[in-house]
Design an enzyme around this catalytic site. Structure first.
Site, mmCIF file in Angstrom:
data_model
loop_
_atom_site.group_PDB
_atom_site.id
_atom_site.type_symbol
_atom_site.label_atom_id
_atom_site.label_comp_id
_atom_site.label_asym_id
_atom_site.label_seq_id
_atom_site.Cartn_x
_atom_site.Cartn_y
_atom_site.Cartn_z
ATOM 1 N N HIS A 203 -9.786 53.289 -29.104
ATOM 2 C CA HIS A 203 -8.325 53.371 -29.008
ATOM 3 C C HIS A 203 -7.697 53.842 -30.317
ATOM 4 O O HIS A 203 -6.860 54.733 -30.331
ATOM 5 C CB HIS A 203 -7.743 52.005 -28.629
ATOM 6 C CG HIS A 203 -8.044 51.615 -27.215
ATOM 7 N ND1 HIS A 203 -8.839 50.544 -26.899
ATOM 8 C CD2 HIS A 203 -7.665 52.156 -26.041
ATOM 9 C CE1 HIS A 203 -8.937 50.445 -25.581
ATOM 10 N NE2 HIS A 203 -8.233 51.408 -25.038
ATOM 11 N N ASP A 223 -19.561 58.196 -32.826
ATOM 12 C CA ASP A 223 -19.452 57.012 -31.964
ATOM 13 C C ASP A 223 -20.788 56.837 -31.251
ATOM 14 O O ASP A 223 -21.478 57.821 -30.976
ATOM 15 C CB ASP A 223 -18.328 57.200 -30.937
ATOM 16 C CG ASP A 223 -17.848 55.876 -30.351
ATOM 17 O OD1 ASP A 223 -16.707 55.478 -30.638
ATOM 18 O OD2 ASP A 223 -18.628 55.224 -29.606
ATOM 19 N N ALA A 280 -10.046 49.764 -42.092
ATOM 20 C CA ALA A 280 -9.060 48.863 -41.474
ATOM 21 C C ALA A 280 -9.663 48.300 -40.195
ATOM 22 O O ALA A 280 -8.959 48.057 -39.220
ATOM 23 C CB ALA A 280 -7.768 49.620 -41.170
ATOM 24 N N SER A 281 -11.001 48.104 -40.207
ATOM 25 C CA SER A 281 -11.621 47.560 -38.987
ATOM 26 C C SER A 281 -11.950 46.079 -39.202
ATOM 27 O O SER A 281 -11.115 45.220 -38.930
ATOM 28 C CB SER A 281 -12.860 48.371 -38.603
ATOM 29 O OG SER A 281 -13.836 48.373 -39.631
ATOM 30 N N GLU A 311 -11.251 36.150 -45.596
ATOM 31 C CA GLU A 311 -9.795 36.297 -45.702
ATOM 32 C C GLU A 311 -9.182 34.899 -45.656
ATOM 33 O O GLU A 311 -9.691 34.027 -44.938
ATOM 34 C CB GLU A 311 -9.261 37.144 -44.541
ATOM 35 C CG GLU A 311 -9.824 38.574 -44.562
ATOM 36 C CD GLU A 311 -9.318 39.463 -43.427
ATOM 37 O OE1 GLU A 311 -8.477 38.998 -42.632
ATOM 38 O OE2 GLU A 311 -9.762 40.617 -43.345
ATOM 39 N N HIS A 341 -4.728 42.688 -44.536
ATOM 40 C CA HIS A 341 -4.971 42.738 -43.084
ATOM 41 C C HIS A 341 -3.660 42.919 -42.298
ATOM 42 O O HIS A 341 -3.308 42.104 -41.440
ATOM 43 C CB HIS A 341 -5.713 41.483 -42.615
ATOM 44 C CG HIS A 341 -6.440 41.680 -41.311
ATOM 45 N ND1 HIS A 341 -7.590 41.026 -40.999
ATOM 46 C CD2 HIS A 341 -6.176 42.469 -40.233
ATOM 47 C CE1 HIS A 341 -8.005 41.384 -39.795
ATOM 48 N NE2 HIS A 341 -7.146 42.274 -39.305
ATOM 49 N N GLY A 343 -2.920 45.958 -40.732
ATOM 50 C CA GLY A 343 -3.015 47.183 -39.914
ATOM 51 C C GLY A 343 -2.174 47.092 -38.645
ATOM 52 O O GLY A 343 -1.525 48.052 -38.246
ATOM 53 N N GLY A 344 -2.190 45.934 -38.015
ATOM 54 C CA GLY A 344 -1.460 45.780 -36.754
ATOM 55 C C GLY A 344 -0.135 45.057 -36.936
ATOM 56 O O GLY A 344 0.501 44.665 -35.950
HETATM 57 N N1 NAI Z 1 -6.690 46.058 -39.512
HETATM 58 C C1 NAI Z 1 -6.131 45.608 -38.419
HETATM 59 O O1 NAI Z 1 -5.094 44.966 -38.463
HETATM 60 C C2 NAI Z 1 -6.764 45.889 -37.107
HETATM 61 C C3 NAI Z 1 -8.120 46.029 -36.991
HETATM 62 N N2 NAI Z 1 -8.686 46.295 -35.781
HETATM 63 C C4 NAI Z 1 -10.141 46.467 -35.710
HETATM 64 O O2 NAI Z 1 -10.422 47.800 -35.295
HETATM 65 C C5 NAI Z 1 -11.495 47.762 -34.381
HETATM 66 C C6 NAI Z 1 -11.452 48.974 -33.501
HETATM 67 O O3 NAI Z 1 -10.330 48.892 -32.644
HETATM 68 P P1 NAI Z 1 -10.203 49.799 -31.331
HETATM 69 O O4 NAI Z 1 -10.206 51.219 -31.680
HETATM 70 O O5 NAI Z 1 -9.061 49.289 -30.579
HETATM 71 O O6 NAI Z 1 -11.549 49.432 -30.600
HETATM 72 P P2 NAI Z 1 -12.238 50.193 -29.400
HETATM 73 O O7 NAI Z 1 -13.146 49.211 -28.776
HETATM 74 O O8 NAI Z 1 -11.240 50.898 -28.583
HETATM 75 O O9 NAI Z 1 -13.129 51.302 -30.147
HETATM 76 C C7 NAI Z 1 -14.234 51.001 -30.931
HETATM 77 C C8 NAI Z 1 -15.190 52.173 -30.855
HETATM 78 O O10 NAI Z 1 -16.261 51.924 -31.742
HETATM 79 C C9 NAI Z 1 -17.434 52.383 -31.110
HETATM 80 N N3 NAI Z 1 -18.594 51.750 -31.727
HETATM 81 C C10 NAI Z 1 -19.088 50.509 -31.512
HETATM 82 N N4 NAI Z 1 -20.180 50.310 -32.256
HETATM 83 C C11 NAI Z 1 -20.376 51.446 -32.959
HETATM 84 C C12 NAI Z 1 -21.352 51.837 -33.894
HETATM 85 N N5 NAI Z 1 -22.348 51.031 -34.273
HETATM 86 N N6 NAI Z 1 -21.271 53.088 -34.397
HETATM 87 C C13 NAI Z 1 -20.285 53.921 -34.023
HETATM 88 N N7 NAI Z 1 -19.334 53.593 -33.122
HETATM 89 C C14 NAI Z 1 -19.381 52.364 -32.604
HETATM 90 C C15 NAI Z 1 -17.237 52.033 -29.667
HETATM 91 O O11 NAI Z 1 -18.092 52.787 -28.832
HETATM 92 C C16 NAI Z 1 -15.777 52.376 -29.473
HETATM 93 O O12 NAI Z 1 -15.590 53.701 -29.036
HETATM 94 C C17 NAI Z 1 -11.295 46.430 -33.640
HETATM 95 O O13 NAI Z 1 -12.510 45.966 -33.101
HETATM 96 C C18 NAI Z 1 -10.773 45.520 -34.714
HETATM 97 O O14 NAI Z 1 -11.844 44.848 -35.316
HETATM 98 C C19 NAI Z 1 -7.918 46.440 -34.665
HETATM 99 C C20 NAI Z 1 -6.560 46.313 -34.744
HETATM 100 C C21 NAI Z 1 -5.875 45.979 -35.954
HETATM 101 O O1 AKG Z 2 -2.707 41.006 -36.636
HETATM 102 C C1 AKG Z 2 -3.719 40.320 -36.753
HETATM 103 O O2 AKG Z 2 -3.701 39.152 -37.061
HETATM 104 C C2 AKG Z 2 -5.089 40.914 -36.503
HETATM 105 C C3 AKG Z 2 -5.091 42.369 -36.247
HETATM 106 C C4 AKG Z 2 -6.472 42.776 -35.924
HETATM 107 O O3 AKG Z 2 -7.312 42.847 -36.774
HETATM 108 C C5 AKG Z 2 -6.837 43.016 -34.526
HETATM 109 O O4 AKG Z 2 -5.942 43.218 -33.703
HETATM 110 O O5 AKG Z 2 -8.042 43.022 -34.241
#
Ligand code: NAI
Ligand code: AKG
Length: 463
Positions: A203, A223, A280-281, A311, A341, A343-344
């Site tokens: 996403h 990916d 930012a993952s 954290e 943290h 990002g969201g």
């Molecule tokens: N910094 C923040 O505030 C935020 C951090 N996140 C983090 O970002 C991550 C990703 O979010 P989305 O894009 O929504 O997740 P998503 O599930 O839509 O996409 C993750 C992608 O990573 C791929 N993937 C999984 N393992 C892999 C690997 N070993 N090598 C390469 N690709 C791989 C998956 O196939 C998928 O396409 C979340 O799991 C969360 O931990 C999410 C939102 C806010």
């Molecule tokens: O906003 C938060 O507390 C966490 C954001 C995040 O990392 C997530 O949505 O996975």
């Protein structure tokens, strides 16, 4: 006519199979068309009877939109701004039916073991790595999240950070704050014409791909899945291929065993000299001591980190060596953007997440719908209507072993089963059945009989 309902009766309180509260029902409107199709205009409001008995604990400053939706149901909602240390969490979770968290609260097997009344967990975020999903499923506890409400916020942050790093804006701003005028162009670049390498094209990665291309960047991604490229983006066969070609490398993978330390010393060696790294993952994805070395050697010209292996539970002056041993070394680096943290953390994302997750919690507590659950099979029955006053909805979460349906149908088969749906996911199966012409005594019998089956994980009867 009574229109109210039950919750999973507490182990210690059979009297909860009692009468209706007068609380008004707020029909959840879902983002999902699949769910919307199941809600007729005259839907009968199934809900836990005695809604005021439902206890909800919301941690980590869950947005007001979510708090309001839950409070309007008549639930008892306790709201805390921060996360809780494990011992305090265990004390609190013992009592609650619903818990809402964000990324900091660790719902481990040890914590969930104490949560005797818990039926559902809401992660008001995308990531669910902070919850032991399998243990929760094995206890019949559903887990919901918000899979994409903050994706755009993260993607925008990364675009901003690429410009900041390419122009060394963090350093220039700090210097000016300290009274120093330092006008330089050496080592400062446009991002137009550069290559962004996105690791994880889900996403967030896909959203970022579109934005980066609009900024005039070439997009490559890696990916584990074969994913359709957006615009002119190109999928790389290997991570090494991406590392060798990208100017900006940005991580958007979930926290998994396979993504732990995914960017470490070997990967830094593969990168172009003067490249930039953004994470930012999750904090475990990048090996921070290796990043410190790569920045000191000049291999990496700049980095932005939003997430860290450890954290703090709340805001304050906690980002020190007690939290992460390399804290001071990291903070001493130039052209390094550190964010807590966030990002969201935008108004748009948090409001949308509050609504989406709270509605999923209400739908699950009141109607048993698992649509969107991340650890249980998705089972939805169309709502009961006001023309069906003497119906009950049986929910039986059970071990996925041979012969269970026969036993369940022996119990409910003497009644008029209007509709029934069952599905399994791994070792756990979820059955929902609507039964007509039942009275309070029958409901109690059904509940007791289902509870006595050895396959039982959790039984709920809504009516
Ligand atoms: N910094 C923040 O505030 C935020 C951090 N996140 C983090 O970002 C991550 C990703 O979010 P989305 O894009 O929504 O997740 P998503 O599930 O839509 O996409 C993750 C992608 O990573 C791929 N993937 C999984 N393992 C892999 C690997 N070993 N090598 C390469 N690709 C791989 C998956 O196939 C998928 O396409 C979340 O799991 C969360 O931990 C999410 C939102 C806010
Ligand atoms: O906003 C938060 O507390 C966490 C954001 C995040 O990392 C997530 O949505 O996975």
């Amino acid at each position: 006519m009574s229109i109210a309902r039950d919750i999973r009766p507490r182990q210690d309180d059979a009297s909860l199979l009692a009468t209706s509260p007068n609380a008004s029902f707020h029909s959840p409107s879902s983002h999902s068309s699949a769910f919307n199709r199941t809600v007729p205009v005259n839907a009968k409001p199934l809900k836990p009877f005695a809604t005021e008995d439902i206890k909800v604990l919301l941690l980590e400053n869950v947005n007001q939109t979510g708090r309001e939706i839950l409070s309007q149901q008549g639930y008892q909602v306790e709201f805390l701004k921060s996360s809780l240390p494990e011992d305090q969490l265990i004390e609190k979770i013992r009592d609650v039916h619903v818990i809402g968290i964000r990324s900091k609260t660790k719902l481990t097997a040890r914590v969930l073991k104490e949560a005797k009344n818990l039926i559902v967990i809401g992660c008001f975020c995308i990531g669910t790595n902070q919850v032991d999903l399998q243990y929760a499923a094995d206890q019949g506890i559903a887990v919901f999240n918000s899979p994409f409400s903050n994706s755009r916020s993260v993607a925008e942050l990364v675009i901003g950070e690429m410009v900041m790093l390419a122009r060394q804006l963090g350093d220039r701003s700090s210097e000016m704050h300290a009274g120093t005028w330092n006008k330089v162009s050496n080592g400062c670049w446009e991002i137009r014409g550069k290559t962004i390498g996105i690791i994880g094209y889900g996403h967030i990665g896909a959203q970022l791909s579109v934005l980066a291309e609009a900024m005039g960047m070439s997009v490559i991604y890696y990916d584990v899945l074969n994913i359709m490229s957006l615009g002119t983006a190109r999928q790389m066969k290997t991570l090494d291929d991406l590392l060798a070609e990208a100017d900006f490398i940005t991580c958007h993978v979930p926290e998994l065993a396979e993504t732990k330390g995914m960017i470490g010393q070997k990967q830094f060696e593969k990168m172009k000299k003067g490249s930039y790294l953004i994470n930012a993952s999750r904090g475990t994805v990048v090996d921070i001591p290796a990043l410190i070395d790569a920045m000191r050697s000049g291999k990496v010209a700049g980095a932005a980190l939003d997430v860290y292996p450890n954290e703090p539970a709340g805001n304050g002056d906690y980002f020190n060596n007690d939290l992460n041993a390399w804290g001071a070394d990291l903070r001493s680096l130039k052209n390094l953007i550190l964010t807590p943290h966030i990002g969201g953390s935008t108004e748009e994302a948090q409001k949308a997440i509050g609504v989406e997750v709270a509605q999923a919690l209400v739908r699950y507590a009141n109607e048993g719908s698992t649509l969107g659950a991340v650890n249980l099979p998705e089972v939805v029955l169309r709502s009961l209507t006001m023309d069906e006053p003497d119906h009950a909805r049986v929910i039986y979460i059970h071990k996925n072993i041979p012969g269970v349906l026969r036993k369940v149908n022996e119990i409910i088969g003497d009644h008029n089963v209007d509709k029934q749906m069952t599905d399994s996911r791994g070792d756990v199966a979820y059955l929902m059945a609507d039964i007509s012409n039942v009275d309070a005594a029958t409901i109690k019998d059904l509940y007791t009989s289902l509870e006595s089956l050895p396959s039982r994980i959790m039984t709920r009867v809504l009516y």
